[in-house]
Design an enzyme around this catalytic site. Sequence first.
Site, PDB file in Angstrom:
ATOM      1  N   ASP A 192       0.799  -1.223   0.000  1.00 17.62           N
ATOM      2  CA  ASP A 192       0.000   0.000   0.000  1.00 17.62           C
ATOM      3  C   ASP A 192       0.837   1.282   0.000  1.00 17.62           C
ATOM      4  O   ASP A 192       0.298   2.378  -0.044  1.00 17.62           O
ATOM      5  CB  ASP A 192      -0.935   0.022   1.207  1.00 17.62           C
ATOM      6  N   TYR A 216      10.565   5.013   1.459  1.00 21.94           N
ATOM      7  CA  TYR A 216      11.466   4.035   2.067  1.00 21.94           C
ATOM      8  C   TYR A 216      12.901   4.170   1.557  1.00 21.94           C
ATOM      9  O   TYR A 216      13.830   3.661   2.198  1.00 21.94           O
ATOM     10  CB  TYR A 216      10.977   2.610   1.808  1.00 21.94           C
TER      11      TYR A 216
END
Length: 441
Positions: A172, A264
Site C-alpha cells: 500500500d 522508504y
Amino acid sequence: MKEKNLVIVGGGSTYTLGIIMSLIEEKKNFPLKKITLYDIDEQRQEKIAKATEILLKEHYPELKDFNYTTDKATAFSNIDAAFVQIRTGGLYMRELDEQIPLKHGAIGQETCGAGGMAYGLRSITDMIELVNDIRNYSNDAWILNYTNPAAIVGLALQKEFPDDKRILNICDMPIAIMKSYADLLEKDVWELIPEYFGLNHFGWFSKILDQQGNDLTNEIKNNIINGDFLPADKEIANDESWIQTFRKARQMLIDFPEFLPNTYLQYYLYPEELAKKETPDNTRARQVINGREKRVHELCDHIIFQQTTNDINVEADIHGVYMIRAAASLVFNLKETYVVMTENNGIISNLPADALVEVPAILTNDGPKAFSVGEIPAFYKGLIENQYAYEKLVVEAYYEKSYNKLLQALTLNRTIVHAPQAKAILDDLIEANKDYWPELN
C-alpha cells in the site's frame, strides 16, 4: 456482482479493523456474503473479532455470515479471496529486528536492511505453509499477500509456487504516497494515474498524470521542494516517525530530482544519518506497541463495552480500500490499474527477467498485465540491481541454509555495506531467531 467469500489471515492484526471499515465503505464495489477472520493467536484475534462483529452488524447488515477461527478448514474452505497480513514472531521479534542492527551502528527497520532480512526469513516458512493450506481447501481463490517484507516473501512464493497465477504480492505504500500527492494538488487520489518502477519499498514515480492526461509531476516536485510534504492517510498522518519520513522526500528530491522517490528510499540513501537518530529503547516497534496497538485495542474495548459504534467515526483507510479495489478488479475482471509486484520478464528491459518488480498493471481474472517501462537510467538500474541481489541472496540462503549467502546479502545491502559490521549483526540475529530460522551451514 455476485457476492463473494473472504478470509482475512492475521485477523488479530491491528490493521484488521481498518480493513473491515474499508470493506464496509467498499461493499458496493466488492460485495461479500461471508467474512472470516483467521489467526493462530486465538486470544489476540478475539478482541478484534468481537469489535468487528458489532461493526458489521451495524454497518453491513446485508452480510450473511461473519465468523472468526483458528481452524484452517473453517477459514479456507469455499473462499474466493484471502487477504494475508501475518507477522511471524509478533512485535516482540520486530523490536529485536530493530534493536540488533542499531547496537552495531546500522539502521533498525522492519522491512529494510538487516531487520527486513530477519523478518523475511521468519515469514517465508509460514507463508509457504499458508499458501499450501489455502490451496488444500480453495484451489482457485485469489491470495493477496501484503505480508512484509513483501519483496523477500514474494520472491520465495514465486520460487515455491511458480505455476500459481492467483497469488498477488501487493503493497500500500505507493497509494499512501499518492494520497499525499493528491492532497498537495487538492485532488482525489483516485483521479491520479501513476507511472512507477522499482522493487517493493525501493522505487520511483517517473510521472503522475490526471485522468485527462495532464502531467502533474513537476507541480508535485515543486510543491514538495518549496513546501511541506506530509503523510495524508489517516492511519499514519499523526505519527511523528511517518511525518519525518515523508519530509525526507524533500531532501531526496533535491539530491536526485529526476524522479519522485518512494519514502522508504531514505533508509538506503542516508543510512548513517538515520541510524544516528534511532534509539534501541524507542524503536518503531515500541512506538507501535505504545501507539497504534494501544489505540486499536482501546477502541475495540470501547466498542465491546458499549455494544455499539454509535459514538465512533467508522472510516475506511487508504490501505484497506486499495487492497479491496485491487481484489475486486481480480475477482470481477474489472481491468483496473494498480501498482503491484510481478515477475519482470522484460517489463524493465535492462533488469533481470526473474526480478520481482513493482510497476503499474491492469488486474484481470487472468492475473496482472503490467505496462512496459523500458530501459531505466544507469543510477536507478545500479541501485535496483544491488537491492535485488540482496533480496535474491536472502531467499537462496533460506533454501540452502547458507550462512555465507546471508553474509553476502547483508554486505551488499546499502544500510550496512561493511563486512565486519554485517557479520556481527548476522551472528546476533542468528541467536535471536534460533526458534524461527533454518539452521545455517
